[in-house]
Design a protein around this motif. Structure first.
Motif, PDB file in Angstrom:
ATOM      1  N   PRO A 185       0.847  -1.258  -0.034  1.00  0.00           N
ATOM      2  CA  PRO A 185      -0.086  -0.078  -0.033  1.00  0.00           C
ATOM      3  C   PRO A 185       0.883   1.470   0.147  1.00  0.00           C
ATOM      4  N   PRO A 186       0.443   2.228  -0.498  1.00  0.00           N
ATOM      5  CA  PRO A 186       1.106   3.652  -0.702  1.00  0.00           C
ATOM      6  C   PRO A 186       1.093   4.090   0.785  1.00  0.00           C
ATOM      7  N   PRO A 187       2.099   5.255   0.938  1.00  0.00           N
ATOM      8  CA  PRO A 187       2.120   5.746   2.372  1.00  0.00           C
ATOM      9  C   PRO A 187       0.807   6.254   2.993  1.00  0.00           C
ATOM     10  N   ARG A 188       0.145   7.061   2.008  1.00  0.00           N
ATOM     11  CA  ARG A 188      -1.175   7.601   2.593  1.00  0.00           C
ATOM     12  C   ARG A 188      -2.419   6.887   1.981  1.00  0.00           C
ATOM     13  N   VAL A 189      -2.927   5.762   2.694  1.00  0.00           N
ATOM     14  CA  VAL A 189      -4.144   4.994   2.329  1.00  0.00           C
ATOM     15  C   VAL A 189      -5.318   5.624   2.830  1.00  0.00           C
ATOM     16  N   VAL A 190      -6.436   5.591   2.200  1.00  0.00           N
ATOM     17  CA  VAL A 190      -7.717   5.973   2.818  1.00  0.00           C
ATOM     18  C   VAL A 190      -8.146   4.781   3.450  1.00  0.00           C
ATOM     19  N   PRO A 191      -8.683   4.935   4.593  1.00  0.00           N
ATOM     20  CA  PRO A 191      -9.260   3.769   5.322  1.00  0.00           C
ATOM     21  C   PRO A 191     -10.520   3.080   4.592  1.00  0.00           C
TER      22      PRO A 191
END
Length: 148
Positions: free
Chosen positions: A119-125
């Motif tokens: 997953p990328p560093p900023r994943v939307v929950p």
């Protein structure tokens, strides 16, 4: 000793409770104490820190006909996957999915048996919940991979 080391790196086998009769995917003998039923379709299995463990998880299933995909893992070589028995003819690779990461993972969950993703560093929950639900509904296995 091996069992303890593997438990530290392989976590979160989530039973979906949703089965359409598709049999679980087989795993290597060394992983059977941790996954006695194999890779249950519709589940999520997290692997951390070890590419070798990741390929060991995929190898037997792939060799026996499962389709696999790697999303967001640009440093992984096909030669390393091949050494663990991953059938390269049934391996999809999306090294740099960019901002469409969730879309790429979702599309692959619709089409292949096992989807591994970093997953990328900023994943939307909400994306994580939707992808987990999608794996359940399509009887695929989602494998988030991360560093320690």
């Amino acid at each position: 000793m091996l069992d303890l080391a593997l438990r530290d790196r392989l976590t979160g086998v989530a039973d979906s409770g949703h089965r359409r009769g598709a049999p679980p995917l087989p795993v290597a003998g060394a992983l059977q104490p941790l996954l006695p039923e194999g890779l249950r379709r519709g589940s999520t299995v997290q692997v951390t820190g070890s590419i070798s463990l990741l390929f060991a998880l995929l190898g037997v299933a792939s060799a026996e006909g499962a389709w696999c995909a790697l999303v967001g893992l640009p440093g992984i070589s096909a030669e390393a996957a091949d050494e663990y028995g991953v059938e390269l003819g049934r391996l999809a690779v999306v090294p740099h999915p960019g901002p469409g990461w969730a879309t790429a993972v979702g599309a692959l969950l619709d089409a292949v048996d096992v989807v591994v993703t970093h997953p990328p560093p900023r994943v939307v929950p909400g994306d994580v919940r939707r992808l987990t639900a999608r794996a359940r509904s399509h009887d695929s296995v989602l494998v988030p991979f991360g560093a320690e």
